[in-house]
Design an enzyme around this catalytic site. Sequence first.
Site, PDB file in Angstrom:
ATOM      1  N   GLY A 109       0.788  -1.223   0.000  1.00 13.70           N
ATOM      2  CA  GLY A 109       0.000   0.000   0.000  1.00 13.70           C
ATOM      3  C   GLY A 109       0.821   1.275   0.000  1.00 13.70           C
ATOM      4  O   GLY A 109       2.018   1.274  -0.320  1.00 13.70           O
TER       5      GLY A 109
ATOM      6  N   HIS B 183      20.792   1.249  33.567  1.00 13.80           N
ATOM      7  CA  HIS B 183      21.533   2.514  33.613  1.00 13.80           C
ATOM      8  C   HIS B 183      22.876   2.329  32.908  1.00 13.80           C
ATOM      9  O   HIS B 183      23.547   1.332  33.099  1.00 13.80           O
ATOM     10  CB  HIS B 183      21.781   2.925  35.069  1.00 13.80           C
ATOM     11  CG  HIS B 183      22.662   4.127  35.209  1.00 13.80           C
ATOM     12  ND1 HIS B 183      22.196   5.411  35.003  1.00 13.80           N
ATOM     13  CD2 HIS B 183      23.984   4.236  35.501  1.00 13.80           C
ATOM     14  CE1 HIS B 183      23.186   6.266  35.181  1.00 13.80           C
ATOM     15  NE2 HIS B 183      24.282   5.577  35.496  1.00 13.80           N
TER      16      HIS B 183
ATOM     17  N   MET C  40      -5.430   7.556  11.015  1.00 10.47           N
ATOM     18  CA  MET C  40      -4.919   6.942   9.781  1.00 10.47           C
ATOM     19  C   MET C  40      -3.462   6.536  10.005  1.00 10.47           C
ATOM     20  O   MET C  40      -2.525   7.243   9.651  1.00 10.47           O
ATOM     21  CB  MET C  40      -5.058   7.914   8.617  1.00 10.47           C
ATOM     22  CG  MET C  40      -6.493   8.114   8.174  1.00 10.47           C
ATOM     23  SD  MET C  40      -6.623   9.109   6.675  1.00 10.47           S
ATOM     24  CE  MET C  40      -8.374   8.918   6.286  1.00 10.47           C
TER      25      MET C  40
END
Length: 506
Positions: A71, A485, A356
């Site tokens: 897409g 850390h 979206m």
Amino acid sequence: LRPFADSPHSAMLGRSLARAVRPRLSRGLATGETYDMVVIGGGPGGYPTAIKAGQLGMKVACIEMRGRLGGTCLNVGCIPSKALLHSSHLYEEAAKGWGPHGISADNVKMDLDKLMKHKAKTVTGLTGGIEGLFKKYKVDYFKGKGEITAPGSVAMHPMEGGPAQTLSTKNIVIATGSVPAGVPGATVTVDNDAKVIVDSTGCLDLEKIPEKLIVIGAGVIGLEMGSVWRRLGTEVTVVEYLDRITPGIDDEIAKKFKQILEKQGMKFKMGYAVKSATNEGGKGKLVMDPVGGGATETLEADVILSATGRVPYTEGLGAENVGVKLGARGMVEIDDHFATNVPGIYAIGDAVRGAMLAHKAEEEGIAIAEQLAGLGGHVNYDAIPGVIYTHPEVASVGKTEEQLKGEGVAYKVGTFPFMANSRARAMADADGLVKFLIQDGGAHDGMVLGIHIIASNAGEMIAEGVLAMEYGASAEDIGRTCHAHPTMSEAFKEAAMSAYGKPIHF
């Protein structure tokens, strides 16, 4: 984490239990028999829907008109833009960002053609990978445009032309995505081929670095693409109708973010309504009016980017053939289970309501596949993160402070700046902060309602916040969890501590 038993997040436990038993649907149906599911659209909503359906034993087909899966996100959106964002950041670091570390480099150059080839290779490799997954999970892939002709019937119009092929199916899932929106009330004609007035797709494929770029819209797309070209030497001016950038982002975070972008050299024209953007002999001309009144102004640039958001893409879908209801801007109307008003037709992703976002579409796709397989598919919309991939990045999940005020929710705020974080200081990359919003009082006292981050790795750091919200964690749960850390994530822990008590290092 200690989930609040009666919170909305407890639904997750039901989903986990539902996955313990997975019914298998029949495979190997003869040619001409009915699919269990046809997915129209092969983007970040559609292709995961098809894959999950295949994994669950359904006979499934996916129709994609682009000819390449993934897409907008994979082909002309999320992925190529992140390639350009990362590469342009590396260039800017080499050109002028290594000073605090005692490193200098002369004659740093950008080979734009090589950069674009890297972007294209990234896209090609990933789209091909999805095709491989389709084969693995026996998804039938059709290259063409899907049109719903009747309930349970989809016409597949081949890309190469020729007669349509009819696919019969028990269920149809609309996953057609979105396209760039126009500029409301303005004359802006995008022509990506001319490379003067462009949308986000055209801005990814410029053949030379422009001297000046005007961005219409101070949203995610405009600021990301503006950042790419600013880093490469372009003078970038952002024109925005509103008096703030990034609508929907927590106001405190948006103000701090704008200050950082301005410090980097990005210019802003806030409170202007664009009237027109035109190509005048190969140069862009933008005409705008102050929203509050005043004289019309004109700006000129080599390229003008129209980046005012996106709208659902339903052209040629055939919604009118079966009476599927469409709402504002062509959005497909659905219920809480992704069902349209027509039995057997569902919709997800950018084509429906909500943010979206590619990952929101993917979650919906997996959920509808699970639902149609008889499982408890579910999406928790309170735990969908959003990220802006500039440098530093901006990431958020849950409610903003403005939303909580509007809803009348009692809340407390905890913040921690990266200037007080040892790892950020050591990297000379300390712009930003972490902001927690938590419930104040009541049965859910201390529960995390929203988290907002500006940091170089905010997009990765927000995942801890999403997980916390998914399972109804309190700020104290996070504050009492040991973080390594020195890490940037210690600022996340200390912001949580700030919300319910006091941080150690600020």
